[in-house]
Design a protein around this motif. Structure first.
Motif, mmCIF file in Angstrom:
data_model
loop_
_atom_site.group_PDB
_atom_site.id
_atom_site.type_symbol
_atom_site.label_atom_id
_atom_site.label_comp_id
_atom_site.label_asym_id
_atom_site.label_seq_id
_atom_site.Cartn_x
_atom_site.Cartn_y
_atom_site.Cartn_z
ATOM 1 N N ILE A 255 -4.880 2.443 -5.650
ATOM 2 C CA ILE A 255 -5.217 1.109 -6.155
ATOM 3 C C ILE A 255 -4.982 1.043 -7.662
ATOM 4 C CG2 ILE A 255 -7.201 -0.424 -6.616
ATOM 5 C CD1 ILE A 255 -8.243 0.543 -3.834
ATOM 6 N N GLU A 284 -12.089 -6.638 -9.272
ATOM 7 C CA GLU A 284 -12.066 -7.280 -7.958
ATOM 8 C C GLU A 284 -13.493 -7.512 -7.450
ATOM 9 O OE1 GLU A 284 -10.556 -8.762 -4.242
ATOM 10 O OE2 GLU A 284 -9.637 -8.457 -6.207
ATOM 11 N N ASN A 349 -5.134 -1.394 -0.849
ATOM 12 C CA ASN A 349 -5.815 -2.668 -0.607
ATOM 13 C C ASN A 349 -7.311 -2.559 -0.888
ATOM 14 O OD1 ASN A 349 -3.597 -4.338 0.545
ATOM 15 N ND2 ASN A 349 -3.553 -2.675 2.039
ATOM 16 N N LEU A 351 -10.462 -4.666 0.468
ATOM 17 C CA LEU A 351 -10.840 -5.699 1.426
ATOM 18 C C LEU A 351 -12.349 -5.936 1.372
ATOM 19 C CD1 LEU A 351 -8.706 -4.354 4.400
ATOM 20 C CD2 LEU A 351 -8.086 -6.109 2.736
#
Length: 400
Positions: A255, A284, A349, A351
């Motif tokens: 990431i 994020e 990712n 999520l």
């Protein structure tokens, strides 16, 4: 009569390593090397020995990674700063703090000038010199890349060999790299041309290339208090410990790798590869928590000001009235940004895996399709009549 003193922003890399002998050749001054620890992984004893062996008369090594995390990176995270909507400003955030430390040493030593190894095409010359001016507008600046005969990193390697200065760069791996607690940047060599595909596994230092990431997902929980991350997976941590922990977790899952064409302050476009695993994950999580705890209008204002704030910092204006004013607004918005965010990490990712806050503006009764005490379904009819009135008038006039 005592010599003048020049403080050198020293990293031990190619550019600053050759700067010491060059300064001694061209200035009748003692060179004081200052390597500011902003979280880069170094053998500090070896760095000091190299600086002294290269001709420095003194070596300073201020350790300020915790300050970088708390006073620069965390405000950037809570402001959701991304230059041109993409770059998390890893280099730009460290420069004002390094400039502050350079001036502090210069004042302590009575130095007449501060020298940096930034190129004439780069952003950092602007950031360093603007930062220095904020603390001492009379301080002289020496910028060798703007005045010496060395024209390229290949020339720099030849000069290092001529002067017997050991460097780790080679013609084969001539990348310019900058590391701090937040990120590592890679530029130069075959990275420069956008036409070139690069082997990430041979370049990345703290982040796995996607093909080397685990085949199993991992859940991470981050706790925030008034916009600041205070714990990871239930363990309370200081800001720099949060970033170190998330760098390891996020880096493992690939990431935070950015291969990007950016617009430099100086005017030209350039390509760089950035590793920012922990801060990417942190931002994020923070943005998700804000979506739950801030009003629509507040989020809109933050997004608008974040564009301006990010550009100010990229251009070296951390110490400015504009930045101070925007930051005051950003800090005010964080009073309710408290809660826990869970994210599932897998193959680059992030999520969503759960989100909660005592200040959540989401109301299950109001947002659901059933009846509630705050909203009457018939109210929507009047709202739609008002909002469609301009459209109806334009249609009647034949404008649509």
């Amino acid at each position: 009569m005592s010599k003048d003193k020049i403080v050198l922003a020293y990293s031990g890399g190619l550019d600053t390593s050759i700067t010491i002998p060059w300064l001694k050749e061209n200035y009748d001054a003692d060179i004081i090397a200052v390597c500011v620890d902003v979280g880069q992984k170094e053998d500090w004893e070896a760095v000091e020995k190299k600086a002294i062996a290269s001709g420095a008369s003194k070596f300073y090594n201020p350790h300020v990674a915790d300050v970088l995390a708390e006073e620069y990176i965390y405000p950037a995270i809570s402001s959701n700063l991304k230059y041109q909507g993409t770059y998390l400003l890893g280099t730009a955030l460290a420069r004002p703090l390094i400039a502050k430390e350079l001036v502090a040493v210069a004042h302590k030593e009575g130095a007449t000038a501060i020298c940096h190894g930034c190129t004439g095409k780069g952003n950092d010359q602007v950031r360093f010199e603007t930062g220095i001016a904020a603390f001492d507008p009379e301080m002289k600046i020496v910028a060798p890349w703007r005045i010496w005969d060395i024209k390229s990193r290949e020339d720099a390697l030849k000069y290092a060999e001529l002067k017997g200065v050991p460097v780790t760069s080679t013609i084969e791996k001539i990348y310019s790299e900058d590391e701090n607690l937040m990120h590592i940047s890679h530029e130069g060599g075959d990275i420069e041309s956008p036409k070139n595909a690069v082997d990430y596994s041979s370049i990345l230092n703290i982040t796995n290339a996607l093909e080397n990431t685990p085949d199993e997902a991992e859940i991470v929980e981050i706790t925030f208090e008034q916009g600041k991350a205070t714990a990871v997976n239930g363990e309370e941590l200081k800001p720099h410990e949060v970033l170190e922990t998330l760098n390891a977790i996020a880096g493992k899952h690939g990431i935070g790798v950015l291969d990007w064409i950016e617009d430099r302050t100086i005017g030209m476009k350039s390509r760089g590869i950035y590793e920012t695993p922990g801060a990417t994950l942190l931002m994020e999580a923070h943005e998700r928590l804000e979506s739950l705890t801030l009003t629509k209008e507040t989020i809109k204002l933050k997004q608008h000001l974040a564009v301006e704030f990010a550009e100010l910092i990229y251009n070296g204006q951390w110490y400015s009235m504009a930045s101070d004013s925007i930051l005051a607004f950003m800090n005010h918005t964080q009073k309710t940004v408290t809660g826990d965010v869970k994210l599932k990490l897998y193959k680059g990712n992030m999520l969503p895996h759960g989100l909660k806050s005592e200040f959540a503006l989401f109301d299950e009764d109001v947002s659901g399709f059933g009846e509630d005490d705050l909203f009457d379904h018939h109210d929507a009819e009047g709202y739609i009549n008002v909002i469609t009135l301009p459209t109806k008038i334009q249609k009647k006039l034949g404008l649509l």
